[in-house]
Design an enzyme around this catalytic site. Structure first.
Site, PDB file in Angstrom:
ATOM      1  N   GLY A  41      -3.111  10.162   5.747  1.00 34.60           N
ATOM      2  CA  GLY A  41      -4.070   9.995   4.820  1.00 34.60           C
ATOM      3  C   GLY A  41      -4.736   8.377   5.078  1.00 34.60           C
ATOM      4  O   GLY A  41      -4.196   7.981   5.886  1.00 34.60           O
ATOM      5  N   PRO A  47      -5.949   3.548   7.359  1.00 30.83           N
ATOM      6  CA  PRO A  47      -5.291   4.806   7.386  1.00 30.83           C
ATOM      7  C   PRO A  47      -3.655   4.743   7.597  1.00 30.83           C
ATOM      8  O   PRO A  47      -3.238   3.757   7.869  1.00 30.83           O
ATOM      9  CB  PRO A  47      -5.809   5.245   8.730  1.00 30.83           C
ATOM     10  CG  PRO A  47      -6.092   4.036   9.449  1.00 30.83           C
ATOM     11  CD  PRO A  47      -6.507   3.233   8.176  1.00 30.83           C
ATOM     12  N   ASP A 168      -1.599  -2.121  -8.985  1.00 32.57           N
ATOM     13  CA  ASP A 168      -2.098  -0.856  -8.699  1.00 32.57           C
ATOM     14  C   ASP A 168      -1.073   0.530  -8.720  1.00 32.57           C
ATOM     15  O   ASP A 168      -1.213   1.239  -7.976  1.00 32.57           O
ATOM     16  CB  ASP A 168      -2.909  -0.915  -7.322  1.00 32.57           C
ATOM     17  CG  ASP A 168      -3.834   0.076  -7.177  1.00 32.57           C
ATOM     18  OD1 ASP A 168      -4.547   0.397  -8.207  1.00 32.57           O
ATOM     19  OD2 ASP A 168      -4.065   0.553  -5.936  1.00 32.57           O
TER      20      ASP A 168
END
Length: 360
Positions: A41, A47, A168
């Site tokens: 992903g 990546p 996050d």
């Protein structure tokens, strides 16, 4: 070619943290020259590849054939060498069953990579937001995921060597191991504090819309309580099976937080439960989890519980206080009003992550 400055970082990383430093050429070979066939992903950082490492590093040896995940810093990432080192040091010092384990790193020329333990079941978002996959995640598993994330955050906020604010926390940053146990990942935006520090502020707001607390998104103020807000959003998403951002209901224009708040006030919180859980859940347990989630997303930081209290509320029968109105539950109206007066720069292909809020 490795610069003098990079070599200093490699040496200090290897010596101070006893963390293997990997050779770029070997990782390139292991990934098939970073072939898409090995790609798991991609997020705002860059990546991620799944590989088997068969190598000897600059220091130490990783067992032959061990499956690992390699996260490669993209050329467009804003993270520099010093920030990369700070992230490596931050993660390397963390040891908890609900945090992804860092196995090593690579710093060579413009290449910066992190090597993590491989999580075979991927990220939480691929389960809870997919109609077919969500059926595999029955309530007992979701409850275990919620408790695991809570324990991981408690460790970051209170029990680790440094006080870490993740900044996050979201479904795509929760990875699942062989037994579907959750592990918090992606510390690229994390900040550490020492002593009695519990909060900070920044002009560079990083995070993901839908999970950020009001005080952080608007004023750049972040603390352990901004992580608590993100956790609360995640809890409600896990229960409901839909994203907070982009949530739609035919009867109103609220996001998921507003919908949950509205149902709570009408004593209809049971309507928030994902339909796929109807035959697998303990209703009283789910309602309690929803209540805890609403306590975590309250507008004012001082009204939100600490993660130690959250863990206690999730694992005992103590009486829960009444929640107050959640932050951003009228989110769409707020964004409509701000769209003509604020500029938002995005930097992530994985959902919508903002990095800066500045007036025009």
């Amino acid at each position: 070619m490795v610069s003098v400055r990079e070599r200093d970082i490699i040496d200090s990383t290897d010596k101070d943290l006893e963390l293997p430093v990997f050779d770029f050429a070997t990782i390139a070979i292991a990934t098939g020259n970073f072939s898409d066939d090995n790609k798991l992903g991609e997020g705002g950082y860059g990546p991620v590849y799944k590989v088997k490492l068969l190598m000897t590093q600059l220091s130490g040896t990783l067992k032959d054939g061990k499956e690992v995940a390699v996260k490669r810093l993209s050329k467009t990432s804003t993270q520099g060498l010093d920030e990369f080192k700070n992230e490596v040091i931050c993660i390397a010092k963390l040891q908890h069953r609900n945090l992804v384990k860092l196995l090593g790193c690579c710093i060579e020329s413009e290449e910066k990579m992190l090597v993590y333990e491989y999580m075979p079941n991927g990220s939480l978002d691929t389960f809870i937001f997919d109609k077919k996959q969500s059926k595999l995640l029955e309530w007992s598993m979701r409850h275990n995921v919620i408790n695991g994330i809570a324990r991981g955050l408690l460790y970051l906020h209170q029990d680790s060597r440094l006080r870490i604010i993740h900044r996050d926390l979201k479904a795509s940053n929760i990875l699942l191991d062989f037994e579907m146990n959750p592990k918090i990942s992606d510390f690229g935006m994390a900040r550490s504090f020492g002593g009695n520090e519990i909060q900070g502020n920044t002009k560079r707001v990083v995070g993901t819309y839908g999970y950020m607390s009001p005080e952080y998104a608007i004023d750049g103020l972040f603390s352990i309580k901004s992580d608590v807000f993100s956790f609360g959003v995640l809890v409600l998403e896990i229960v409901n099976g839909k994203r907070n951002r982009g949530f739609f209901h035919p009867d109103h224009k609220h996001n998921l937080l507003g919908h949950a708040w509205r149902l709570y006030k009408e004593q209809k919180s049971f309507e928030l439960i994902d339909e796929s859980l109807n035959n697998t859940c303990d209703l009283s347990e789910v309602l309690r989890v929803i209540h805890v989630g609403l306590l975590c997303v309250q507008q004012a930081p001082e009204d939100r519980p600490t993660m130690s209290t959250v863990v206690l509320m999730l694992t005992s029968n103590i009486t829960l206080p009444e929640p107050k109105e959640p932050g951003f539950f009228t989110e769409r109206k707020l964004y409509d009003q701000e769209s003509s007066s604020s500029k938002v720069d995005t930097c992530s292909a994985n959902e919508i992550t903002i990095t800066l809020l500045t007036p025009r």
